[in-house]
Design an enzyme around this catalytic site. Structure first.
Site, short mmCIF file in Angstrom:
data_model
loop_
_atom_site.label_atom_id
_atom_site.label_comp_id
_atom_site.label_asym_id
_atom_site.label_seq_id
_atom_site.Cartn_x
_atom_site.Cartn_y
_atom_site.Cartn_z
N PRO A 14 11.78 -4.26 -7.38
CA PRO A 14 11.04 -4.47 -8.61
C PRO A 14 9.86 -3.51 -8.69
O PRO A 14 9.05 -3.44 -7.79
CB PRO A 14 10.56 -5.92 -8.51
N GLU A 15 9.82 -2.76 -9.77
CA GLU A 15 8.69 -1.87 -10.02
C GLU A 15 7.95 -2.40 -11.25
O GLU A 15 8.21 -3.53 -11.66
CB GLU A 15 9.21 -0.43 -10.23
N LYS A 65 2.66 -3.28 -9.20
CA LYS A 65 3.81 -4.14 -8.93
C LYS A 65 3.38 -5.54 -8.48
O LYS A 65 4.22 -6.34 -8.08
CB LYS A 65 4.69 -3.52 -7.85
N ARG A 123 15.47 -10.92 1.44
CA ARG A 123 15.09 -10.05 2.57
C ARG A 123 13.67 -10.26 3.08
O ARG A 123 13.25 -9.57 4.00
CB ARG A 123 15.31 -8.59 2.19
#
Length: 284
Positions: A14-15, A65, A123
């Site tokens: 995600p940016e 972010k 993750r």
DNA sequence: CCCAACTCCTGGGCGC
DNA sequence: TGCGCCCAGGAGTTGG
């Protein structure tokens, strides 16, 4: 499905556009919600979730972010989604059946409706932190982040000045968040391709810096308009995929022809990150 | 202060 | 088919 995923791509980080999409979705629903109880995975990355217990969320913000979720007691819950972090609301109880649920906040609204905000992250590259509002000294990358892309003070000249402070490869510099906040691997490659600038450049003239700034704003705005880029993991707060993956012009297209000049795009590691560019249009 | 190297994580692609 | 290797990645941490 006609769209072929680039095989080298493992996940979507995600940016700025992805985080902004989520912010817009959760902000109205979170504003005013009281945290009755919270829980988390035992990792120190997630345990700060419980520090929000007893406080009320106010209007969600964003910096680069990072999601900034201010509390009404002078503190702020800072959320970084990492590679695979997802935020979502659920009615009823936290989803025990999800092995990747890392944190949750049981909420009650002014109208008494119960709800749970959940943070799932396969993750575990994401992290949570509760800090005094606006005090990011314990989050160095956030504290040192450059201006927001649409900050009125970010003039082309200012951007050129910010870029000038490093002799590292431009791609590395952009990913550091210091010249400008919120750019990651996908939008960096897109903007460099669009502005026809080589990712290994070390110094940019004012004109090219201005072109790069224009390109960054353009690709980030398109990302927001299309609800983000979903290659695999990214989902917005409603569980939906974005649409920008169908518009990528450089990222993930290594070996395929440049859409401007037909030259095969090159891929290489820069700073341990896959970078794709056109050796002809983006020659040094 | 700055930067390079290392670290964290796991699903899934791929070779055999 | 199944096993196991190894990659992808942002940013925090550490050490120079």
């Amino acid at each position: 499905m006609w769209f072929m995923w680039p095989t080298s791509v493992q996940a979507t980080m995600p940016e700025l556009p992805e985080v902004e999409t989520i912010r817009r979705q959760i902000a109205p629903r979170l504003d005013g919600a009281l945290v009755l109880e919270a829980g988390s995975h035992p990792s120190a990355k997630f345990t700060p979730a419980t520090e929000a217990t007893g406080a009320r969320f106010t209007m969600a913000g964003r910096r680069g972010k990072y999601l900034l979720l201010p509390l009404d007691d002078g503190r702020e819950l800072v959320v970084h989604l990492g590679m695979t972090g997802q935020l979502r609301f659920r009615s009823g109880e936290p989803d025990d059946s999800d092995p990747y649920l890392r944190a949750w906040w049981r909420l009650t609204h002014a109208d008494g409706a119960p709800e749970v905000l959940e943070f799932a992250d396969v993750r575990r590259f994401g992290r949570l932190r509760v800090v005094p509002a606006g005090d990011y000294s314990s989050i160095p990358t956030l504290a040192a982040a450059g201006p927001e892309p649409w900050d009125p003070e970010l003039t082309p000249h200012r951007f050129w000045e910010l870029l000038g402070k490093s002799k590292r490869a431009l791609k590395t510099h952009l990913l550091s968040q210091r010249p400008i906040a919120g750019v990651g691997n996908i939008y960096a490659d897109e903007a460099l391709w669009l502005s026809e600038i080589n990712p290994k450049s070390t110094r940019l003239g004012k004109e090219r810096a201005a072109r790069l700034l224009d390109a960054l704003r353009s690709v980030l705005q398109q990302g927001i308009d299309l609800g983000g880029t979903t290659l695999r993991d990214y989902r917005n707060a409603e569980g939906a995929s974005g649409g920008n993956q169908h518009e990528l012009l450089a990222y993930g297209r290594g070996g395929q022809p440049c859409l401007r000049c037909d030259e095969p795009l090159r891929s290489a590691q820069i700073d341990a990150r896959t970078t794709t560019w056109c050796p002809r249009c983006q020659a040094r």
